[in-house]
Write a protein that holds these residues in place. Structure first.
Motif, PDB file in Angstrom:
ATOM      1  N   GLY A  44      63.058  -0.516  30.792  1.00  0.00           N
ATOM      2  CA  GLY A  44      61.702  -0.324  31.280  1.00  0.00           C
ATOM      3  C   GLY A  44      60.947  -1.640  31.284  1.00  0.00           C
ATOM      4  N   GLU A  45      59.625  -1.545  31.376  1.00  0.00           N
ATOM      5  CA  GLU A  45      58.772  -2.729  31.365  1.00  0.00           C
ATOM      6  C   GLU A  45      58.121  -2.857  29.997  1.00  0.00           C
TER       7      GLU A  45
ATOM      8  N   MET B   2      53.201   5.006  30.709  1.00  0.00           N
ATOM      9  CA  MET B   2      54.594   4.609  30.879  1.00  0.00           C
ATOM     10  C   MET B   2      55.249   4.527  29.500  1.00  0.00           C
ATOM     11  N   LYS B   3      56.480   4.910  29.429  1.00  0.00           N
ATOM     12  CA  LYS B   3      57.201   4.914  28.166  1.00  0.00           C
ATOM     13  C   LYS B   3      58.481   4.097  28.306  1.00  0.00           C
ATOM     14  N   LEU B   4      58.800   3.354  27.255  1.00  0.00           N
ATOM     15  CA  LEU B   4      60.055   2.611  27.221  1.00  0.00           C
ATOM     16  C   LEU B   4      61.187   3.562  26.877  1.00  0.00           C
ATOM     17  N   ASP B   5      62.356   3.273  27.372  1.00  0.00           N
ATOM     18  CA  ASP B   5      63.553   3.995  26.977  1.00  0.00           C
ATOM     19  C   ASP B   5      64.207   3.172  25.872  1.00  0.00           C
ATOM     20  N   LEU B   6      64.219   3.704  24.664  1.00  0.00           N
ATOM     21  CA  LEU B   6      64.771   3.003  23.512  1.00  0.00           C
ATOM     22  C   LEU B   6      65.898   3.828  22.922  1.00  0.00           C
ATOM     23  N   ARG B   7      67.015   3.163  22.624  1.00  0.00           N
ATOM     24  CA  ARG B   7      68.161   3.836  22.007  1.00  0.00           C
ATOM     25  C   ARG B   7      68.778   2.882  20.996  1.00  0.00           C
ATOM     26  N   THR B   8      69.093   3.395  19.820  1.00  0.00           N
ATOM     27  CA  THR B   8      69.652   2.578  18.745  1.00  0.00           C
ATOM     28  C   THR B   8      71.042   3.057  18.382  1.00  0.00           C
ATOM     29  N   GLU B   9      71.931   2.124  18.067  1.00  0.00           N
ATOM     30  CA  GLU B   9      73.256   2.500  17.567  1.00  0.00           C
ATOM     31  C   GLU B   9      73.702   1.507  16.499  1.00  0.00           C
TER      32      GLU B   9
END
Length: 111
Positions: free
Chosen positions: A22-23, A1-8
Motif C-alpha cells: 500500500g501507500e 486507506m489501510k495498509l496491508d501488513l503481514r508478519t511471519e
C-alpha cells in the motif's frame, strides 16, 4: 486507506519479517508504527521489512523507519529493509537513509 501488513517468523534467524503493501503516508503511518514497534521492541532480534508492495512513502513514513531503526538498536537488534522498487529506493537514497540503514533492493532467498 489501510495498509496491508503481514508478519511471519524468519526461518533461520531470531526475528520476524513484516510484509507491507500500500501507500505509507500520514494516514497509514500510525498503523505501520504500531506493527513495527511490536517487532523492534524485542531484545536482540532481527526485524526485516519487505516493501515489495509499496509504491509510495512520504516523509511521515520515512520517520517511522528511522524510529524503528533507533528502537531496534536500543534493544541490540538488527533492522533491515528489503524488496524496494526503484522509486522507493531512490527516496531512501535522496534522504541519505540508505547510508544508515541496511537496505537491499532484492530479498535474500535464505532467510
Amino acid at each position: 486507506m489501510k495498509l496491508d501488513l503481514r508478519t511471519e517468523d524468519l526461518k533461520e534467524a531470531n526475528g520476524k519479517k513484516l510484509y507491507v503493501a500500500g501507500e505509507i503516508d500520514a494516514y497509514t503511518a500510525p498503523q505501520l508504527k504500531e506493527a513495527l514497534s511490536q517487532l523492534t521492541s524485542r531484545d536482540q532480534g532481527i526485524t526485516v521489512v519487505d516493501l515489495e508492495g509499496v509504491d509510495y512513502i512520504d516523509s511521515t513514513g520515512l520517520g517511522i523507519f528511522v524510529g524503528a531503526l533507533k528502537d531496534t538498536h536500543s534493544h541490540e537488534g538488527q533492522f533491515k529493509i528489503v524488496s524496494l522498487n526503484s522509486r522507493v529506493k531512490r527516496l531512501f537514497s535522496i534522504t541519505g537513509l540508505d547510508e544508515v540503514m541496511d537496505i537491499d533492493e532484492k530479498e535474500e532467498a535464505n532467510q
